[in-house]
Design an enzyme around this catalytic site. Structure first.
Site, PDB file in Angstrom:
ATOM      1  N   ASP A   1       0.853  -1.280   0.052  1.00  0.00           N
ATOM      2  CA  ASP A   1       0.023   0.063  -0.128  1.00  0.00           C
ATOM      3  C   ASP A   1       0.869   1.209   0.293  1.00  0.00           C
ATOM      4  OD1 ASP A   1      -2.439  -1.382   0.052  1.00  0.00           O
ATOM      5  OD2 ASP A   1      -1.923  -1.968   2.128  1.00  0.00           O
TER       6      ASP A   1
ATOM      7  N   GLU B   1       0.349 -12.919   4.823  1.00  0.00           N
ATOM      8  CA  GLU B   1       1.610 -12.018   3.910  1.00  0.00           C
ATOM      9  C   GLU B   1       2.878 -11.888   4.853  1.00  0.00           C
ATOM     10  OE1 GLU B   1      -1.059  -9.434   0.996  1.00  0.00           O
ATOM     11  OE2 GLU B   1      -0.239  -8.309   2.750  1.00  0.00           O
TER      12      GLU B   1
HETATM   13  C1  5RP Z   1      -3.008  -7.170   0.795  1.00  0.00           C
HETATM   14  C2  5RP Z   1      -1.997  -6.388   0.746  1.00  0.00           C
HETATM   15  C3  5RP Z   1      -1.918  -5.708  -0.785  1.00  0.00           C
HETATM   16  O1  5RP Z   1      -0.575  -6.266  -1.115  1.00  0.00           O
HETATM   17  C4  5RP Z   1      -1.905  -4.418  -0.857  1.00  0.00           C
HETATM   18  O2  5RP Z   1      -3.191  -3.823  -0.321  1.00  0.00           O
HETATM   19  C5  5RP Z   1      -1.788  -3.870  -2.262  1.00  0.00           C
HETATM   20  O3  5RP Z   1      -2.900  -4.187  -3.088  1.00  0.00           O
HETATM   21  P1  5RP Z   1      -3.037  -3.739  -4.418  1.00  0.00           P
HETATM   22  O4  5RP Z   1      -2.019  -4.131  -5.236  1.00  0.00           O
HETATM   23  O5  5RP Z   1      -4.403  -4.038  -4.880  1.00  0.00           O
HETATM   24  O6  5RP Z   1      -3.111  -2.181  -4.560  1.00  0.00           O
HETATM   25  O7  5RP Z   1      -1.369  -5.843   1.368  1.00  0.00           O
HETATM   26  O8  5RP Z   1      -3.289  -7.373   2.229  1.00  0.00           O
END
Ligand code: 5RP
Length: 224
Positions: free
Chosen positions: A84, A103
Site C-alpha cells: 500500500d 503475507e
Molecule cells: C493485501 C495487501 C496488498 O498487497 C496491498 O493492499 C496492495 O494491493 P493492491 O496491489 O491491490 O494495491 O497488502 O493485504
C-alpha cells in the site's frame, strides 16, 4: 493505473525460475503476476506456490498453479506481493486487502521478497494510507480504547454491506487513521505490546526489490 499495476506485476515473473517455491501475495497488482505465472505453468514451468489468502489460492488454483500450505514447505525461494505504501528506506505498509498476517508469515519465510506497485505507492514518509492492525474479535473494543487513550484513532473495517470485515483467520481489522510514521520502528514496538493485536501492517526490513510501474509505461526496479 490499471496499466501501472499490470506492467509491474508481469515484470516480476522474470525472477521466477524452474523448481522454485513461490510465495504468492494478495491484491490487484500481484493479480497480474499470478495470471502470467499461470501461463508459464501451462507452458511447462515447474514451480510450487504458497498462497497468502483464500482469494489468491482460488485464482492460482483456477490457473493450474500447484499449491502447498506454508506448513508443508521448509522455506520459500521468492515471494511476490503488492504494497500500500513504500518509503525511501524500503519500509512499507501492507494489509489494504486484509491479508497482512499471512503475507508477513510468508515474507518472513522467504529468501527474497519482491513488491510490485504503481508509482503512487512510493512515499517519503509512511502514513497517508491507514495502517491496518489485525485484532482478535474477543475484546477488540479494549484495543480500540487502549489506542484511543494514546490519541490514536482507529476505524473498524467493514464490508460494503456494513457487516464487520473478517480476515481469513477469523479476526477483525482496525485501521489506524490520521498518523504519520516518522519512526515506524517505535510504532512496531508499541503495537507488539498490546495483547490481542495479532499483527500489524508495518513491514519493516522485508522487501528486497520494488518493481514500480509508472504512468508513462516505464518500469523502475529499485533494489535495496
Ligand atoms: C493485501 C495487501 C496488498 O498487497 C496491498 O493492499 C496492495 O494491493 P493492491 O496491489 O491491490 O494495491 O497488502 O493485504
Amino acid at each position: 493505473m490499471m496499466d501501472q499495476k499490470r506492467i509491474a506485476g508481469e515484470k516480476a515473473c522474470e525472477w521466477i525460475k524452474d523448481g522454485m517455491i513461490i510465495g504468492l501475495g494478495t491484491g490487484s497488482t500481484v493479480y497480474y503476476t499470478i495470471e502470467k505465472l499461470g501461463k508459464m505453468v501451462q507452458n511447462g514451468l515447474n514451480i510450487t506456490g504458497v498462497a497468502t489468502s483464500e482469494q489468491t489460492a482460488e485464482q492460482a488454483g483456477n490457473l493450474g498453479i500447484p499449491l502447498k500450505s506454508l506448513n508443508d514447505v521448509s522455506m520459500i525461494d521468492l515471494t511476490i506481493d503488492g504494497a500500500d505504501e513504500v518509503d525511501t528506506q524500503f519500509q512499507g505498509i501492507k494489509g489494504g486487502g486484509g491479508a497482512l498476517l499471512r503475507e508477513k508469515m510468508v515474507a518472513e519465510a522467504s529468501l527474497l521478497n519482491i513488491w510490485v506497485v504503481g508509482e503512487d505507492k512510493l512515499v517519503d514518509t509512511l502514513g497517508k494510507f491507514p495502517l491496518p492492525i489485525e485484532v482478535v474479535p474477543f475484546g477488540w473494543r479494549q484495543i480500540e480504547q487502549t489506542l484511543k487513550k494514546e490519541g490514536i484513532q482507529t476505524k473498524l473495517r467493514k464490508q460494503e454491506n456494513e457487516e464487520v470485515y473478517q480476515t481469513n483467520n477469523g479476526n477483525y481489522i482496525l485501521d489506524i487513521i490520521n498518523q504519520i510514521y516518522t519512526n515506524p520502528v517505535s510504532w512496531q514496538e508499541k503495537l507488539a505490546q498490546i495483547p490481542g493485536i495479532v499483527e500489524h501492517g508495518l513491514f519493516l526490513n522485508y522487501v528486497d526489490i520494488v518493481i514500480c510501474g509508472k504512468e508513462n509505461g516505464e518500469i523502475e526496479i529499485i533494489k535495496k
